[in-house]
Motif scaffolding. Structure first.
Motif, PDB file in Angstrom:
ATOM      1  N   VAL A   1      -5.151   6.227  -3.095  1.00 41.11           N
ATOM      2  CA  VAL A   1      -6.079   5.753  -2.060  1.00 41.11           C
ATOM      3  C   VAL A   1      -7.116   4.815  -2.675  1.00 41.11           C
ATOM      4  O   VAL A   1      -7.442   3.757  -2.121  1.00 41.11           O
TER       5      VAL A   1
ATOM      6  N   MET B   1       0.951   4.106  -2.890  1.00 39.51           N
ATOM      7  CA  MET B   1       0.694   5.522  -2.593  1.00 39.51           C
ATOM      8  C   MET B   1       1.849   6.396  -3.087  1.00 39.51           C
ATOM      9  O   MET B   1       1.633   7.430  -3.718  1.00 39.51           O
TER      10      MET B   1
ATOM     11  N   TYR C   1       0.841  -1.216   0.000  1.00 40.48           N
ATOM     12  CA  TYR C   1       0.000   0.000   0.000  1.00 40.48           C
ATOM     13  C   TYR C   1       0.870   1.258   0.000  1.00 40.48           C
ATOM     14  O   TYR C   1       0.595   2.229  -0.699  1.00 40.48           O
ATOM     15  N   ARG C   2       1.921   1.212   0.815  1.00 43.30           N
ATOM     16  CA  ARG C   2       2.819   2.374   0.865  1.00 43.30           C
ATOM     17  C   ARG C   2       3.432   2.621  -0.524  1.00 43.30           C
ATOM     18  O   ARG C   2       3.477   3.756  -1.006  1.00 43.30           O
TER      19      ARG C   2
ATOM     20  N   GLY D   1      -2.574  11.306  -5.259  1.00 42.44           N
ATOM     21  CA  GLY D   1      -2.800  10.692  -3.953  1.00 42.44           C
ATOM     22  C   GLY D   1      -4.182  10.054  -3.862  1.00 42.44           C
ATOM     23  O   GLY D   1      -4.335   8.944  -3.335  1.00 42.44           O
ATOM     24  N   CYS D   2      -5.172  10.745  -4.375  1.00 43.14           N
ATOM     25  CA  CYS D   2      -6.543  10.194  -4.338  1.00 43.14           C
ATOM     26  C   CYS D   2      -6.631   8.920  -5.174  1.00 43.14           C
ATOM     27  O   CYS D   2      -7.288   7.942  -4.775  1.00 43.14           O
TER      28      CYS D   2
ATOM     29  N   VAL E   1      -5.646   1.484  -3.307  1.00 42.94           N
ATOM     30  CA  VAL E   1      -5.488   0.739  -2.054  1.00 42.94           C
ATOM     31  C   VAL E   1      -6.843   0.189  -1.606  1.00 42.94           C
ATOM     32  O   VAL E   1      -6.964  -0.989  -1.252  1.00 42.94           O
ATOM     33  N   LEU E   2      -7.862   1.048  -1.648  1.00 43.69           N
ATOM     34  CA  LEU E   2      -9.206   0.612  -1.228  1.00 43.69           C
ATOM     35  C   LEU E   2      -9.701  -0.524  -2.107  1.00 43.69           C
ATOM     36  O   LEU E   2     -10.317  -1.485  -1.630  1.00 43.69           O
TER      37      LEU E   2
END
Lengths: 468, 341
Positions: A340, A315, A311-312, A336-337, A343-344
């Motif tokens: 996210v 991002m 995830y890191r 960034g969005c 990741v989600l």
């Protein structure tokens, strides 16, 4: 030089004729190299020196990497390449941004520094050719490719004019074989390449500039006058504009290269029909997203260090991918969005692991709708010059609904048509469509595109991605 | 499996292209004829690129560049050919822009170390106010940031296309056509004409000048209802303009501010709203400022302005001659160019 200019038309006819009548592969490559520098020099002759400098240095550094006897030496020459390439990019593209943020940070502790005064103009396409060039030294470092002997051939790889200023970002492994095997314009290549070019010009001139740009530009130049309906129309119009602008350029690039006998990789594959965000990034600006995957995400460790490290890494990759698009916090937020969301998505799909990872049936439609909605919404901060403008734009969605004018209705209809067509042709390419189309239908379609292009006069707009 | 007529074969694709080009040419030719039948003339359409070609011409000393900046009154009132015939030692350059006050361009020329020519700046008192200074900045920015050889070649080719076909006019574009089809309405026929040197004329026979005069009068009335800047505020703006004039004069160039003839309520804006003695004349009295008001040249005062804001196209040579003669009489032209023929 822009593809949608008479200058390019004249230039391209001359280059095609030159390439067709030049005997010898070496002489033809010389011609293409000179043509590429003329193409680039049409913006600013001075920047050809930067392009040549970056090419020569990376050609030399790759040879040093290959010749180095020890791993630390190899690493040193790779670091030199990265520092020089990214340093140049940082100076021209991110200098004022970094300086302004440093000044803000220092001001908070009472230290004041002079404003940025270098006044450097951003060389067009620098982000594209820098990434292309640095990927070569990376590949040599990773022993994926041998360094190229010919400086001329390497310079042509970096500067090949169809893809020079806005991609696709071509890998050395994709282009090197094409530099070895002689190629020249052919009737077949011209016919296929012209289809790609006309389709690209249709997307750029008819859709991006004539249908979408007026609606988006009008909204963002008068945020105070927005209603909820005009904000909706403008956000969809910009989603249409940026796709048609950039995909149009890529199609022209692929077409121009084909006319000359070269193949460039596909850069867009119906992205607004994506089911999920990882699917979107496999379809949008493919050459950049695969570059980020191969040279950043994997270099950071990829998915090898467990869930949280993955995830890191995702991002960080998306944040830097956002910053690649421009020196502004709005681009960082945009990246960034998307990070996210990726990741989600991994989290959501991970729960269903063991079953199939691809949604189907109704959930497939829901995923597709959610993806499109999020992608369109995230174009708002991307398009807005600052956060205050983004907030103002979003606030307009709470205001009253007003009837839309003709241009807005036109843009909405066109955007809906694009989404529908992309959904229906989700995994088909333009080549496959052309190959299957009956000749009279294809002739009628090409004639329609030509007529619409001619009937879309107006100011010539710069391609949006030139500024990145 | 492709059919026998599918386009996978290069030959079939080639035939498809041939058919497509012929079909497109036939359709476009028919649309061009249709457009001409509607009364659309083929002609140049002004743009930042056409403007930039002229902006490139402001340099050099022999012949001395005389750069006309301003808005529509000079764009459609000054005839560069007449000027050149009267003052052959000069090179008239038309940079005036319809609907935009010119101070941004004056500021740009002042900052340009290579510019040493004469600026004839068409502006009224209203246009000198700071709030209007940036109206031409978009063009200035385009010239410095995006204009290059590529666009020059493109625009020259576009000139040829616009002269050859009415389809180059956006009013005959597919989107405008679709809009007319959906909403009704007729094709917009241009009411101005422009040459490649960017001088133009208003074609008063294509519209009702009385309606246009009313629109200009109404606009003047609207401006007169706004709070008037005090003389001190106006003079503060004027002194900044004086600095830019001085910069040009220090390099051997000069600037003449010129109010072309107007009438009706447009004229009242100058007389009733801005008391001339307190505003325009005070500006003209500043050191180094040359300012010419049409009221001070009786022959100019008599020129007819059918829409209250622009002279008839037939009067462009006359207005140009009167301006040249008056500048020469006042010795505001360079010593080498004062011999008006």
């Amino acid at each position: 030089m822009q593809f949608d200019s008479f200058t390019f038309l004249l230039f391209f006819v001359l280059v095609l004729a030159g390439a067709a009548f030049t005997r010898g592969w070496g002489a033809r490559k010389n011609l293409l190299l000179v043509a590429s520098y003329v193409f680039y020099g049409a913006w600013s002759p001075a920047f050809t020196l930067l392009l040549a400098g970056a090419s020569v240095i990376d050609w030399f550094l790759a040879r040093r990497i290959h010749a180095a006897a020890t791993q630390p030496q190899r690493r040193f020459w790779l670091a030199a390449s990265i520092v020089l390439n990214i340093g140049t990019l940082a100076l021209f593209k991110y200098g004022p941004f970094l300086h302004a943020n440093l000044a803000l940070a220092l001001a908070a502790v009472g230290v004041h520094i002079d404003p940025w005064s270098l006044g450097l103009v951003l060389p067009v396409g620098i982000s594209f050719y820098t990434f292309q060039s640095v990927s070569y030294t990376f590949d040599v470092y990773r022993r994926r490719v041998e360094p190229i002997h010919s400086l001329r051939d390497f310079c042509l790889f970096v500067a090949f004019f169809p893809q020079l200023v806005a991609g696709p970002i071509v890998r050395f492994t994709q282009f090197a074989p094409q530099l070895v095997e002689p190629r020249a314009p052919s009737w077949s290549g011209l016919a296929h390449g012209a289809v790609w070019m006309v389709w690209g010009l249709f997307e750029k001139i008819v859709l991006a500039d004539t249908v979408f740009a007026p609606v988006a530009d009008a909204a963002w130049s008068n945020l105070a006058g927005l209603s909820s309906s005009s904000a909706l129309a403008a956000s969809l119009a910009f989603a249409g504009q940026i796709f048609c602008d950039f995909a149009g350029y890529s199609c022209c690039a692929i077409g121009a290269a084909r006319c000359l006998g070269f193949d460039l990789p596909l850069n867009f594959r119906n992205p607004y029909a994506a089911v999920g965000f990882s699917d979107f990034w496999k379809r949008w600006h493919i050459s950049l997203s695969t570059w980020l995957r191969d040279y950043l995400y994997i270099a950071l460790g990829g998915n090898r260090g467990g869930r949280w490290r993955t995830y890191r890494n995702l991002m960080l990759t998306m944040l830097l991918g956002g910053l690649w698009h421009g020196a502004g916090w709005n681009f960082v937020v945009w990246g960034g969005c998307h990070g996210v969301l990726l990741v989600l998505e991994r989290l959501a799909r991970g729960e269903r692991e063991g079953a199939t990872n691809e949604p189907s049936g109704l959930s497939r439609l829901v995923w597709a709708g959610a993806t499109l909605l999020a992608v369109v919404a995230l174009w708002i901060p991307f398009r807005s010059p600052d956060f205050a403008s983004t907030a103002m734009f979003l606030q307009a969605f709470t205001l009253s609904w007003k009837p839309l004018d003709f241009s807005a209705v036109c843009a909405l209809t066109a955007f809906a048509a694009i989404v529908l067509v992309q959904w229906l042709l989700r995994d088909r390419s333009l080549d496959a469509l052309v190959a299957r189309a009956p000749m009279p239908v294809l002739a009628a379609a090409l004639a329609t595109l030509l007529v619409l292009i001619v009937l879309s006069p107006g100011d010539t707009h710069a391609f949006i991605y030139f500024q990145f | 499996m492709p059919s026998s007529t599918s386009s996978s074969e290069p030959r079939a694709l080639g035939v498809a292209w041939l058919l497509a080009v012929v079909l497109a040419a036939v359709v476009l030719f028919a649309l061009d004829r249709h457009g001409r039948g509607l009364g659309m003339p083929a002609g140049l359409i002004d743009s930042m690129q056409l403007w930039s070609i002229q902006r490139d011409r402001v340099y050099g000393e022999d012949p001395e560049p005389v750069v006309f900046i301003g808005a529509s009154r000079s764009a459609y009132g000054i005839d560069p050919k007449t000027w050149r015939s009267l003052l052959p030692q000069t090179k008239p350059v038309m940079l005036s822009l319809n609907g935009r006050h010119p101070i941004a361009l004056l500021r740009d020329l002042a900052a340009d170390p290579e510019f040493r020519g004469l600026v004839v700046c068409d502006v009224d008192t209203h246009g000198l106010l700071q709030r209007w200074w940036d109206m031409q900045q978009e063009y200035v920015d385009y010239y410095h940031q995006r204009w290059n050889l590529n666009w020059r070649v493109h625009r020259l080719a576009l000139n040829a296309w616009q002269r050859a076909s009415v389809l180059a006019n956006p009013a005959l574009g597919w989107k405008a056509g679709l809009q007319r089809w959906v909403e009704g309405g007729t094709v917009y026929i241009p009411v101005t004409r422009i040459d490649s040197n960017r001088s133009g004329e208003i074609l008063f026979d294509r519209f009702d000048p009385a309606a246009s005069a009313k629109a200009f009068d109404d606009d003047a009335e609207r401006k007169m209802r706004e709070p008037r800047p005090t003389v001190d505020e106006f003079m503060a703006d004027a002194r900044q303009i004086q600095v830019w004039v001085k910069q040009i004069q220090d390099r051997g160039g000069d600037v003449v501010f010129f109010q072309p003839p107007v009438s009706g309520r447009v004229e009242a804006l100058e007389h009733e709203y801005f008391d001339r003695a307190s505003y325009w004349d005070a500006f003209a009295a500043l050191d180094g400022i040359h300012a010419l008001h049409f009221d001070d040249v009786p022959a100019m005062r008599r020129l007819e302005t059918p829409d209250h804001s622009h002279v008839r196209p037939q009067l462009r040579p006359e207005l140009t001659r009167l301006l040249a003669e008056e500048l020469a009489r006042r010795r505001w032209l360079d010593a080498t160019t004062t011999g008006v023929r």
